[in-house]
Design an enzyme around this catalytic site. Structure first.
Site, PDB file in Angstrom:
ATOM      1  N   CYS A   2      19.259  36.698  26.680  1.00 45.03           N
ATOM      2  CA  CYS A   2      18.716  35.667  25.777  1.00 45.03           C
ATOM      3  C   CYS A   2      19.274  35.899  24.381  1.00 45.03           C
ATOM      4  CB  CYS A   2      17.203  35.792  25.734  1.00 45.03           C
ATOM      5  SG  CYS A   2      16.460  35.727  27.358  1.00 45.03           S
ATOM      6  N   ARG A  27      24.481  32.539  24.755  1.00 46.03           N
ATOM      7  CA  ARG A  27      23.814  33.657  25.450  1.00 46.03           C
ATOM      8  C   ARG A  27      22.729  33.163  26.406  1.00 46.03           C
ATOM      9  NH1 ARG A  27      24.576  38.559  23.235  1.00 46.03           N
ATOM     10  NH2 ARG A  27      22.689  39.340  24.211  1.00 46.03           N
ATOM     11  N   TRP A  73      17.419  32.794  28.538  1.00 43.77           N
ATOM     12  CA  TRP A  73      18.187  32.768  29.780  1.00 43.77           C
ATOM     13  C   TRP A  73      17.269  33.449  30.791  1.00 43.77           C
ATOM     14  CZ3 TRP A  73      22.569  30.821  31.857  1.00 43.77           C
ATOM     15  CH2 TRP A  73      23.008  31.361  33.044  1.00 43.77           C
ATOM     16  N   ASN A  99      14.597  40.004  24.295  1.00 46.69           N
ATOM     17  CA  ASN A  99      15.770  39.877  25.161  1.00 46.69           C
ATOM     18  C   ASN A  99      15.828  41.154  25.985  1.00 46.69           C
ATOM     19  OD1 ASN A  99      18.203  39.346  26.404  1.00 46.69           O
ATOM     20  ND2 ASN A  99      19.395  40.236  24.735  1.00 46.69           N
ATOM     21  N   GLY A 100      15.777  41.014  27.321  1.00 43.62           N
ATOM     22  CA  GLY A 100      15.839  42.200  28.188  1.00 43.62           C
ATOM     23  C   GLY A 100      14.948  41.994  29.391  1.00 43.62           C
ATOM     24  N   GLU A 485      40.105  36.259  46.648  1.00 46.06           N
ATOM     25  CA  GLU A 485      39.532  36.074  45.301  1.00 46.06           C
ATOM     26  C   GLU A 485      40.604  36.312  44.235  1.00 46.06           C
ATOM     27  OE1 GLU A 485      37.188  34.703  43.983  1.00 46.06           O
ATOM     28  OE2 GLU A 485      37.036  35.583  41.990  1.00 46.06           O
ATOM     29  N   LYS A 489      41.757  33.533  41.436  1.00 50.55           N
ATOM     30  CA  LYS A 489      41.758  33.820  39.993  1.00 50.55           C
ATOM     31  C   LYS A 489      43.110  33.473  39.376  1.00 50.55           C
ATOM     32  CE  LYS A 489      38.360  34.007  39.073  1.00 50.55           C
ATOM     33  NZ  LYS A 489      37.636  33.701  40.253  1.00 50.55           N
ATOM     34  N   GLU A 492      43.919  29.573  39.409  1.00 46.61           N
ATOM     35  CA  GLU A 492      43.072  28.654  38.632  1.00 46.61           C
ATOM     36  C   GLU A 492      43.238  28.836  37.127  1.00 46.61           C
ATOM     37  OE1 GLU A 492      38.795  28.889  38.786  1.00 46.61           O
ATOM     38  OE2 GLU A 492      38.854  30.964  39.407  1.00 46.61           O
ATOM     39  N   HIS A 508      52.566  36.291  61.233  1.00 44.15           N
ATOM     40  CA  HIS A 508      52.330  34.976  61.856  1.00 44.15           C
ATOM     41  C   HIS A 508      52.752  33.833  60.937  1.00 44.15           C
ATOM     42  CE1 HIS A 508      50.161  37.100  65.000  1.00 44.15           C
ATOM     43  NE2 HIS A 508      49.638  37.830  64.030  1.00 44.15           N
ATOM     44  N   LYS A 607      33.120  24.280  34.953  1.00 43.74           N
ATOM     45  CA  LYS A 607      32.380  25.507  35.285  1.00 43.74           C
ATOM     46  C   LYS A 607      31.448  25.256  36.457  1.00 43.74           C
ATOM     47  CE  LYS A 607      31.139  29.702  35.094  1.00 43.74           C
ATOM     48  NZ  LYS A 607      32.067  30.680  35.706  1.00 43.74           N
TER      49      LYS A 607
HETATM   50  C1  AGP Z   1      35.737  30.385  40.548  1.00 40.42           C
HETATM   51  O1  AGP Z   1      36.440  31.112  39.572  1.00 40.42           O
HETATM   52  C2  AGP Z   1      35.685  28.909  40.232  1.00 40.42           C
HETATM   53  N1  AGP Z   1      35.192  28.667  38.952  1.00 40.42           N
HETATM   54  C3  AGP Z   1      35.004  28.110  41.340  1.00 40.42           C
HETATM   55  O2  AGP Z   1      35.682  28.372  42.539  1.00 40.42           O
HETATM   56  C4  AGP Z   1      33.507  28.417  41.572  1.00 40.42           C
HETATM   57  O3  AGP Z   1      33.354  29.679  42.147  1.00 40.42           O
HETATM   58  C5  AGP Z   1      32.963  27.362  42.560  1.00 40.42           C
HETATM   59  O4  AGP Z   1      33.072  26.092  41.957  1.00 40.42           O
HETATM   60  C6  AGP Z   1      31.508  27.612  42.959  1.00 40.42           C
HETATM   61  O5  AGP Z   1      30.691  27.529  41.828  1.00 40.42           O
HETATM   62  P1  AGP Z   1      29.173  28.062  41.936  1.00 40.42           P
HETATM   63  O6  AGP Z   1      29.248  29.519  42.240  1.00 40.42           O
HETATM   64  O7  AGP Z   1      28.588  27.778  40.584  1.00 40.42           O
HETATM   65  O8  AGP Z   1      28.502  27.297  43.040  1.00 40.42           O
END
Ligand code: AGP
Length: 612
Positions: A2, A27, A73, A99-100, A485, A489, A492, A508, A607
């Site tokens: 928070c 935050r 938060w 906050n905590g 993963e 990263k 994207e 394969h 996001k």
């Molecule tokens: C991951 O780096 C991306 N931002 C994206 O794949 C994300 O993980 C995906 O959209 C799922 O989002 P969520 O975890 O908020 O459901």
């Protein structure tokens, strides 16, 4: 995580506090509140963003040259008006912002209720202010003494500010485990979670130390004591950073800040849930569903993107430890492919934002078939969190960078805790194995901190491969989801095409791609099918692929083969994803920066994907 702000001085506090909350919104932003002292102690708070709080008070005549403010938060208690901070004590003579996390708040609350206290919220913070007042009244001590006694009873983390109607010239501040800084102006003081609300008024700051209390008196000096009543001399520093840098705590991007937060965020995802001494895992949010999971014939994990990769680790760890069949589904596929869902299926929905449309739809479908839905979310009170029957929050704090990093490791931590707890309940692993993993899990935050030390080495490697047009990421077993993963990263945020594959899949098809232009990242830690991964590395080398290997510290075999070797601390095989992902996050970050990409807001991405 928070945001707290407080002011005492000659000016009207409200404008300073509300501006400070805006500075701290990164935050946390699910509810906000303010308390002002001007003879009366008045408190205003509501669910929503800081701008909603401004609307809430816009027609009020807000006076007071001392006040406290908070943007929340949520960790305990849904985001709503009652759970927003500040919180009153029972007499309404004290108000607190915090906050905590107070880990033992439930037992403290039970005692206070037995002593006749009533609560208007279900937050841990309200318990703290009632405890302080209870001590002040019953032990006939002053507010600072009562606070010291209370904080010696509390387990957890706090950054708090308290104001008292009976002493309008004093701010009482305390800190342990959560950030807090005091700004020293000309005849005025500022308190905040970080320096962003302070820097425009003063550059003279004091960073309160662990278990320290500050008594800030108007037109007077600042006194610091420990919670054991030992006097401390304030150490005044000069702020060097500018505002924009401060929000990122000196990091160039939120993504890098969040990568470096992972020792803390992984620790926070376990805080209050892992008791090593007693060998107990307690996940309060699913306590009523533990038996349901134990008896499940199948677990279906639904998620998207990085959360889906965490789910894949979850499949491996649940099957490995709890011996429950697991399938991991892309939520977007699951919701439309007319899947077979049984009533005794347990569906685990994983989502950082808690707002991903496909995941939400997958939950609704599974619910309609009578399955039990467990959530693993980072945003308290989010749509997905509210749609599930039960769940556990990851407590990673707001993740601002679009590329998910600390949320991923927090999700994996929670899935591992869950699987371990169920396996222990089922007796599908031995007691010694259970305790061995438990102890190693507790050591992960420190090992992640060590893994972060490869940053400079990774930056050099990034320099060499920033212009590559394609990458391959290979891993086996628990490292296969890590390979996926790592590839996500990179693509994207740097816009370089990258694919993750099980290392054995090379033969394969993908091996046709290998040439001297193809960097191949191989997670080759010394567990599981290590020897087979070495053979896969040899196959790549034979075709002149450039090999970047993530290895267990001290590895010698891979060193003879790979072009670049990044060493990470050794750990249990099922915990390797939590550490092996760190250099891959850093690699994608540095390559993206070197390519001039917008790391925190990559093109075409949001996001939270709240649409199909
Ligand atoms: C991951 O780096 C991306 N931002 C994206 O794949 C994300 O993980 C995906 O959209 C799922 O989002 P969520 O975890 O908020 O459901």
């Amino acid at each position: 995580m928070c945001g707290i702000v407080a002011y005492i001085g000659p000016k009207q506090a409200y404008p300073i506090l509300i501006k400070g909350l805006h500075r701290l919104e990164y935050r946390g932003y699910d509810s906000a509140g303010i308390a002002l002292l001007n003879g009366d102690l008045n408190l205003y708070k509501c669910k929503g963003k800081v701008s909603d709080l401004e609307d809430h008070v816009k027609d009020l005549n807000l006076h007071g040259t001392i006040g406290i403010a908070h943007t929340r938060w949520a960790t305990h208690g849904e985001p709503n008006d009652e759970n927003a901070h500040p919180h009153f004590s029972q007499s309404r003579k004290l108000a607190i912002i915090h906050n905590g996390i107070i880990e033992n708040y439930a037992s403290l609350k039970k005692e206070l209720i037995n002593r006749g206290y009533q609560f208007s919220s279900n937050t841990d913070t309200e318990v703290l202010i009632h405890l302080i007042e209870d001590i002040q009244v019953n032990e006939k001590v002053n507010l600072v003494e009562a606070l010291q006694i209370a904080l010696n009873q509390v387990i957890g983390a706090y950054a708090i500010v308290i104001i008292s109607k009976d002493d309008p010239d004093t701010l009482i501040v305390a800190k342990k485990g959560s950030p807090l800084v005091i700004g020293i102006g000309e005849g005025e003081y500022f308190v905040a979670s970080d320096a962003t609300p302070i820097v425009e008024y003063t550059k003279k700051v004091v960073y309160l130390g662990e278990e320290e209390i500050a008594i800030i008196r108007r037109n007077c000096d600042l006194k610091i004591k420990t919670i054991l009543n030992k006097d401390k001399t304030p150490y005044i520093q000069k702020l060097e950073m500018q505002l924009s840098a401060l929000e990122k705590e000196g990091f160039e991007h939120f993504m890098l800040k969040e990568i470096y937060e992972q020792p803390r965020s992984i620790n926070d995802s376990m805080r209050g849930r892992l008791n090593i001494e007693k060998g107990i895992i307690s996940l309060g949010g699913i306590i009523d569903y533990e038996q349901k999971i134990v008896n499940a014939n199948r677990i279906i994990i639904v998620a998207c993107g990085t959360s889906w990769h965490a789910g894949l680790v979850g499949e491996y760890v649940f099957e490995d430890l709890a011996r429950i069949p697991v399938e991991v589904e892309y939520a977007s596929e699951f919701r439309y492919r007319h899947p077979v869902i049984y009533e005794n299926d347990v569906v685990i929905a994983i989502s950082q934002s808690g707002e991903t449309a496909d995941t939400l739809a997958a939950i609704q479908l599974a619910k309609s078939k009578g399955a039990t839905i467990i959530g693993i979310c980072n945003v308290v009170g989010s749509s997905i969190a509210r749609a599930t029957d039960a769940g556990s929050y990851t407590h990673a704090g707001p993740e601002i960078g679009v590329a998910s990093t600390k949320a991923f490791t927090a999700q994996v931590t929670l899935l591992t805790l869950m699987a371990l707890m169920i396996a222990h309940k089922k007796g599908s692993i031995s007691k010694s194995r259970y305790h061995q993993i438990l102890n190693e899990l507790a050591a992960i935050p420190e090992k992640v901190a060590i893994a972060l030390k490869v940053n400079d080495q990774v930056k050099i490697i990034a320099e060499k491969f920033k212009d590559a047009r394609n990458f391959l990421y290979l891993g086996r077993g628990y490292n296969f989801p890590v390979a996926l993963e790592g590839a996500l990263k990179l693509k994207e945020i740097s816009y370089i095409h990258a694919e993750g594959y099980p290392a054995a899949e090379m033969k394969h098809g993908p091996i046709a791609l290998i040439d001297e232009e193809m960097p191949v990242v191989v997670i080759a830690t010394n567990k599981g099918t290590y020897e087979k991964v070495i053979s896969n590395i040899q196959e790549v080398k034979a075709r002149k692929g450039k090999i970047i290997a993530i290895v267990t510290e001290g590895d010698v075999s891979v060193k003879e083969l790979a072009d670049y070797v990044i060493e990470i601390p050794e750990t249990e095989e099922l915990l390797v994803p939590l550490i092996a992902t760190i250099p891959l996050q850093l690699l994608s970050y540095h390559i993206a920066v070197l390519r001039g990409c917008n790391v925190d807001q990559p093109r075409n991405l949001a996001k939270s994907v709240t649409v199909e």
